[in-house]
Write a protein that holds these residues in place. Structure first.
Motif, PDB file in Angstrom:
ATOM      1  N   ARG A   1      -6.953 -16.324   0.918  1.00  0.00           N
ATOM      2  CA  ARG A   1      -5.730 -15.526   0.793  1.00  0.00           C
ATOM      3  C   ARG A   1      -5.771 -14.625  -0.436  1.00  0.00           C
ATOM      4  N   PRO A   2      -6.615 -13.604  -0.411  1.00  0.00           N
ATOM      5  CA  PRO A   2      -6.659 -12.746  -1.596  1.00  0.00           C
ATOM      6  C   PRO A   2      -5.365 -11.946  -1.795  1.00  0.00           C
ATOM      7  N   VAL A   3      -5.111 -11.595  -3.023  1.00  0.00           N
ATOM      8  CA  VAL A   3      -3.916 -10.821  -3.371  1.00  0.00           C
ATOM      9  C   VAL A   3      -4.358  -9.641  -4.232  1.00  0.00           C
ATOM     10  N   ILE A   4      -3.819  -8.459  -3.927  1.00  0.00           N
ATOM     11  CA  ILE A   4      -4.052  -7.307  -4.800  1.00  0.00           C
ATOM     12  C   ILE A   4      -2.722  -6.981  -5.467  1.00  0.00           C
ATOM     13  N   ARG A   5      -2.713  -7.021  -6.789  1.00  0.00           N
ATOM     14  CA  ARG A   5      -1.494  -6.659  -7.525  1.00  0.00           C
ATOM     15  C   ARG A   5      -1.560  -5.182  -7.896  1.00  0.00           C
ATOM     16  N   PHE A   6      -0.409  -4.521  -7.869  1.00  0.00           N
ATOM     17  CA  PHE A   6      -0.379  -3.087  -8.197  1.00  0.00           C
ATOM     18  C   PHE A   6       1.049  -2.654  -8.499  1.00  0.00           C
ATOM     19  N   ARG A   7       1.167  -1.440  -8.995  1.00  0.00           N
ATOM     20  CA  ARG A   7       2.488  -0.819  -9.183  1.00  0.00           C
ATOM     21  C   ARG A   7       2.472   0.548  -8.512  1.00  0.00           C
ATOM     22  N   ARG A   8       3.601   0.968  -7.971  1.00  0.00           N
ATOM     23  CA  ARG A   8       3.709   2.342  -7.457  1.00  0.00           C
ATOM     24  C   ARG A   8       3.992   3.237  -8.643  1.00  0.00           C
ATOM     25  N   GLY A   9       3.165   4.252  -8.845  1.00  0.00           N
ATOM     26  CA  GLY A   9       3.316   5.110 -10.021  1.00  0.00           C
ATOM     27  C   GLY A   9       3.011   4.303 -11.265  1.00  0.00           C
ATOM     28  N   THR A  10       3.464   4.813 -12.418  1.00  0.00           N
ATOM     29  CA  THR A  10       3.136   4.098 -13.654  1.00  0.00           C
ATOM     30  C   THR A  10       4.206   3.089 -14.020  1.00  0.00           C
ATOM     31  N   ASP A  11       5.430   3.283 -13.503  1.00  0.00           N
ATOM     32  CA  ASP A  11       6.472   2.372 -13.971  1.00  0.00           C
ATOM     33  C   ASP A  11       7.212   1.621 -12.862  1.00  0.00           C
ATOM     34  N   GLY A  12       6.614   1.604 -11.647  1.00  0.00           N
ATOM     35  CA  GLY A  12       7.233   0.790 -10.591  1.00  0.00           C
ATOM     36  C   GLY A  12       7.077  -0.682 -10.936  1.00  0.00           C
ATOM     37  N   PRO A  13       7.898  -1.563 -10.304  1.00  0.00           N
ATOM     38  CA  PRO A  13       7.740  -3.006 -10.548  1.00  0.00           C
ATOM     39  C   PRO A  13       6.406  -3.494  -9.980  1.00  0.00           C
ATOM     40  N   GLU A  14       5.906  -4.610 -10.494  1.00  0.00           N
ATOM     41  CA  GLU A  14       4.646  -5.133  -9.971  1.00  0.00           C
ATOM     42  C   GLU A  14       4.846  -5.611  -8.523  1.00  0.00           C
ATOM     43  N   GLU A  15       3.898  -5.262  -7.663  1.00  0.00           N
ATOM     44  CA  GLU A  15       3.969  -5.682  -6.259  1.00  0.00           C
ATOM     45  C   GLU A  15       2.699  -6.429  -5.891  1.00  0.00           C
ATOM     46  N   GLU A  16       2.785  -7.141  -4.757  1.00  0.00           N
ATOM     47  CA  GLU A  16       1.609  -7.874  -4.255  1.00  0.00           C
ATOM     48  C   GLU A  16       1.267  -7.397  -2.856  1.00  0.00           C
ATOM     49  N   LEU A  17      -0.002  -7.120  -2.645  1.00  0.00           N
ATOM     50  CA  LEU A  17      -0.494  -6.868  -1.289  1.00  0.00           C
ATOM     51  C   LEU A  17      -1.308  -8.109  -0.913  1.00  0.00           C
ATOM     52  N   ARG A  18      -0.788  -8.892   0.006  1.00  0.00           N
ATOM     53  CA  ARG A  18      -1.497 -10.105   0.435  1.00  0.00           C
ATOM     54  C   ARG A  18      -2.294  -9.783   1.692  1.00  0.00           C
ATOM     55  N   CYS A  19      -3.564 -10.170   1.693  1.00  0.00           N
ATOM     56  CA  CYS A  19      -4.406  -9.785   2.828  1.00  0.00           C
ATOM     57  C   CYS A  19      -5.418 -10.884   3.141  1.00  0.00           C
ATOM     58  N   ASP A  20      -6.137 -10.689   4.251  1.00  0.00           N
ATOM     59  CA  ASP A  20      -7.204 -11.635   4.604  1.00  0.00           C
ATOM     60  C   ASP A  20      -8.498 -11.242   3.899  1.00  0.00           C
TER      61      ASP A  20
ATOM     62  N   HIS B   1       7.606  -7.957  -5.164  1.00  0.00           N
ATOM     63  CA  HIS B   1       7.705  -7.480  -3.784  1.00  0.00           C
ATOM     64  C   HIS B   1       6.367  -7.709  -3.086  1.00  0.00           C
ATOM     65  N   VAL B   2       6.424  -8.297  -1.878  1.00  0.00           N
ATOM     66  CA  VAL B   2       5.183  -8.668  -1.185  1.00  0.00           C
ATOM     67  C   VAL B   2       5.007  -7.860   0.098  1.00  0.00           C
ATOM     68  N   THR B   3       3.818  -7.302   0.292  1.00  0.00           N
ATOM     69  CA  THR B   3       3.451  -6.647   1.553  1.00  0.00           C
ATOM     70  C   THR B   3       2.285  -7.439   2.126  1.00  0.00           C
ATOM     71  N   ARG B   4       2.300  -7.617   3.453  1.00  0.00           N
ATOM     72  CA  ARG B   4       1.178  -8.334   4.085  1.00  0.00           C
ATOM     73  C   ARG B   4       0.380  -7.386   4.957  1.00  0.00           C
ATOM     74  N   THR B   5      -0.936  -7.529   4.928  1.00  0.00           N
ATOM     75  CA  THR B   5      -1.769  -6.776   5.855  1.00  0.00           C
ATOM     76  C   THR B   5      -3.026  -7.585   6.119  1.00  0.00           C
ATOM     77  N   GLN B   6      -3.851  -7.125   7.054  1.00  0.00           N
ATOM     78  CA  GLN B   6      -5.094  -7.869   7.299  1.00  0.00           C
ATOM     79  C   GLN B   6      -6.177  -7.483   6.294  1.00  0.00           C
ATOM     80  N   VAL B   7      -6.375  -6.167   6.117  1.00  0.00           N
ATOM     81  CA  VAL B   7      -7.418  -5.717   5.181  1.00  0.00           C
ATOM     82  C   VAL B   7      -6.788  -4.826   4.111  1.00  0.00           C
ATOM     83  N   GLY B   8      -6.887  -5.232   2.871  1.00  0.00           N
ATOM     84  CA  GLY B   8      -6.413  -4.424   1.755  1.00  0.00           C
ATOM     85  C   GLY B   8      -7.571  -3.556   1.287  1.00  0.00           C
ATOM     86  N   ILE B   9      -7.353  -2.239   1.304  1.00  0.00           N
ATOM     87  CA  ILE B   9      -8.448  -1.311   0.950  1.00  0.00           C
ATOM     88  C   ILE B   9      -8.114  -0.671  -0.391  1.00  0.00           C
TER      89      ILE B   9
END
Ligand code: RFL
Ligand code: PHB
Length: 397
Positions: free
Chosen positions: A141-160, A4-12
Motif C-alpha cells: 500500500r504505497p502512499v505518495i504525499r504531496f501538496r497542490r501548489g506551494t501552500d496547499g494542505p498536505e495530501e495523500e495519494l494511496r495506490c497499488d 485529504h486522501v485520493t485513491r488510485t491504482q497507479v500513482g505516476i
C-alpha cells in the motif's frame, strides 16, 4: 484532521513522455492512474528538448489515436547525413531497414497532445504540486504525499503501485536505498550549445557533422524554425557565445566542398547542455518502478532518450495489465531485466555515435585515430551503415 486522501491504482510521478504515455496506455487497459507533476502545464509545454521519434513510437501514438497533429505537422525523414571532412554521406535508413523512418516532431508538441487528450478523457494530471514524497513502497500500500501548489494542505495519494517517471533529478530513484542501487555512469568532457533560429530549413534531412573544430548538428523544428547544435565546453558560459560566434562555428563545422550554404536567421533561444551516459541497474524496488530518464540518461547524439522512456512504460504497462487482469506478477518481476536489455543497446549506440562524432581533447592520439577510422569505415561500408540505420530508427520492442 487527517490529510485529504485520493485513491488510485497507479500513482505516476512526472508528466514527461514516460508519465503521460503510461497514463494513456493504462487507461486503455482499464487501469486507473493519477499523475503528479511539479511543473506547470505552461512550463512543460514551452520546454525545448527532443525532436526525433522512432518509427514504433510514431506507430504507438497512431495506434492510440493520438497521432493526428503529429502526422499533419511532423516531418518524416527517410534518412540522415553524416558529414566528414566536408563530404556528405547519406544514411538511407528507409532503404537499409525495410522502410523505417524517423519523425521530427518536437517533444513539447507531443506533450501538448498527450496532456490535452488525457485531460479530455477525464484523466487526472495535477500540475504544480510540491513536496512529493514516497512511503511504503516496500509493502502493498504505497502512499505518495504531496501538496497542490506551494501552500496547499498536505495530501495523500494511496495506490497499488508507484511509477517513478520524474526524470533524472526527481525523487523516485533516491527512494531506492543506495545500497540496493547499482549505478553506471560516464560524463563526457564536452556539451552541446543548442539554438533555435527563425529560418527556413537549410537541408532536407538532419546532418551530423564531424569536424576538427568539433561536432555540429543541423536539425529542424518546422518550416519556419530550425534547431542547431555545436559541441562546446559543458562549463562554458552562454554569454561567451555571441550570435556571430555561433554562426561562424556552425558554418565552419557544417561546410561542404560542393558550395552548399547554411541559411542563417535570428537566434531566439540558446542554451548549453552537459552530456552523460547513466544507467540505474535497479529499476524496481517493491511497488516502485522507475521509467525513462529517472532510470537512465543517454547523450543526445543518438536521439534515443525520449524513445527509451516510452519503451520502458510499454513494458511497465504490460506488467501491470498482467497483474490486474490475470493476477500474474512474472512480467513485473522481470521488468528491470526486460528494460535493461533495450537500455544497454541504446546506451551503446548513443555512446558510439557520441565518441565517433565528437572531438575529445582527452583522447590519446591513438584513440582519436581509432574514432576517425570508425567513422570512415561507417560511411564506406553498407554493413556498418545498416547497423547504424537499424539502431537509429529504433530496435524492435
Ligand atoms: P522528463 O521529460 O524529464 O519528465 C520528468 C517529469 O517529472 C517532473 N518531476 C516531478 N514531478 C513531481 N514531483 C517531483 N519531485 C518531480 N521532479 C521532476 C518533471 O518536471 C518532468 O516534467 O523525463 P521522461 O518522461 O523520462 O522523458 C525523457 C525525455 O524527456 C528525454 O530522454 C529526452 O528529452 C532526451 N532527448 C532526446 N530524446 C530523443 O529521443 N530524441 C531526441 O532527439 C532528443 N534530443 C533530448 C534531446 C534531451 C535534451 N536535453 C535538454 C536534455 C535534446 C536535448 C537538448
Ligand atoms: C533535435 O532536433 O533536438 C535533435 C535531433 C537529433 C538528435 C538530437 C537532438 O540526435
Amino acid at each position: 484532521m487527517g490529510a485529504h486522501v485520493t485513491r488510485t491504482q497507479v500513482g505516476i510521478i512526472g508528466a514527461g513522455p514516460a508519465g503521460l504515455f503510461l497514463s494513456h496506455m493504462l487507461h486503455r487497459m482499464g487501469i486507473e492512474s493519477v499523475i503528479l507533476e511539479s511543473r506547470s502545464r505552461e512550463e512543460i509545454e514551452a520546454t525545448i528538448r527532443a525532436g526525433v521519434l522512432e518509427q514504433w513510437t510514431v506507430d504507438l501514438m497512431n495506434g492510440m489515436g493520438l497521432g493526428e497533429r503529429m502526422m499533419r505537422e511532423g516531418h518524416f525523414h527517410t534518412g540522415f547525413t553524416l558529414r566528414v571532412n566536408g563530404e556528405s554521406h547519406h544514411v538511407d535508413t528507409a532503404e537499409l531497414t525495410g522502410g523505417k523512418m524517423v519523425t521530427v516532431y518536437p517533444q513539447h508538441e507531443l506533450l501538448k497532445d498527450l496532456a490535452a487528450a488525457r485531460l479530455a478523457e477525464g484523466g487526472q494530471i495535477l500540475f504544480g504540486v510540491t513536496g512529493v514524497g514516497l512511503e511504503g513502497v516496500e509493502c502493498d500500500r504505497p502512499v505518495i504525499r504531496f501538496r497542490r501548489g506551494t501552500d496547499g494542505p498536505e495530501e495523500e495519494l494511496r495506490c497499488d503501485f508507484v511509477a517513478g517517471c520524474d526524470g533524472f533529478h526527481g525523487p523516485s530513484r533516491q527512494a531506492i536505498p543506495a545500497a540496493l542501487r547499482t549505478e553506471y555512469q560516464k560524463v563526457y568532457p564536452f556539451g552541446w550549445l543548442g539554438i533555435l533560429t527563425e529560418a527556413p530549413p537549410s537541408y532536407h534531412e538532419l546532418v551530423y557533422a564531424n569536424h576538427p573544430r568539433g561536432f555540429a548538428l543541423l536539425s529542424t523544428r518546422s518550416p519556419e524554425v530550425q534547431r542547431l547544435y555545436v559541441q562546446c565546453d559543458p562549463k562554458d558560459d552562454i554569454a561567451n557565445w555571441s550570435d556571430d560566434r555561433i554562426w561562424s562555428e556552425l558554418h565552419q563545422r557544417l561546410e561542404t566542398r560542393d558550395g552548399w550554404r547554411l541559411t542563417e536567421g535570428p537566434i531566439f533561444q540558446k542554451g548549453i547542455i552537459a552530456m552523460r551516459s547513466f544507467v540505474c541497474g535497479t529499476m524496481r524496488h517493491g511497488r516502485l518502478f522507475l521509467a525513462g530518464d529517472a532510470a537512465h540518461i543517454v547523450p543526445p547524439t543518438g536521439a534515443k532518450g525520449l524513445n527509451l522512456a516510452v519503451a520502458d512504460v510499454v513494458y511497465l504497462s504490460r506488467g501491470l495489465e498482467a497483474f490486474y487482469k490475470e493476477g500474474r506478477t512474472d512480467l513485473l518481476d522481470g521488468y528491470t531485466e526486460t528494460c535493461l536489455r533495450r537500455i544497454w543497446k541504446a546506451e551503446r549506440f548513443s555512446w558510439y555515435m557520441t565518441t565517433m562524432l565528437h572531438r575529445n581533447e582527452e583522447d590519446s592520439p591513438f584513440e582519436q585515430r581509432i574514432h576517425l577510422a570508425d567513422l570512415e569505415y561507417a560511411v564506406s561500408s553498407r554493413a556498418a551503415m545498416t547497423a547504424i540505420a537499424e539502431n537509429y530508427v529504433g530496435l524492435p520492442l
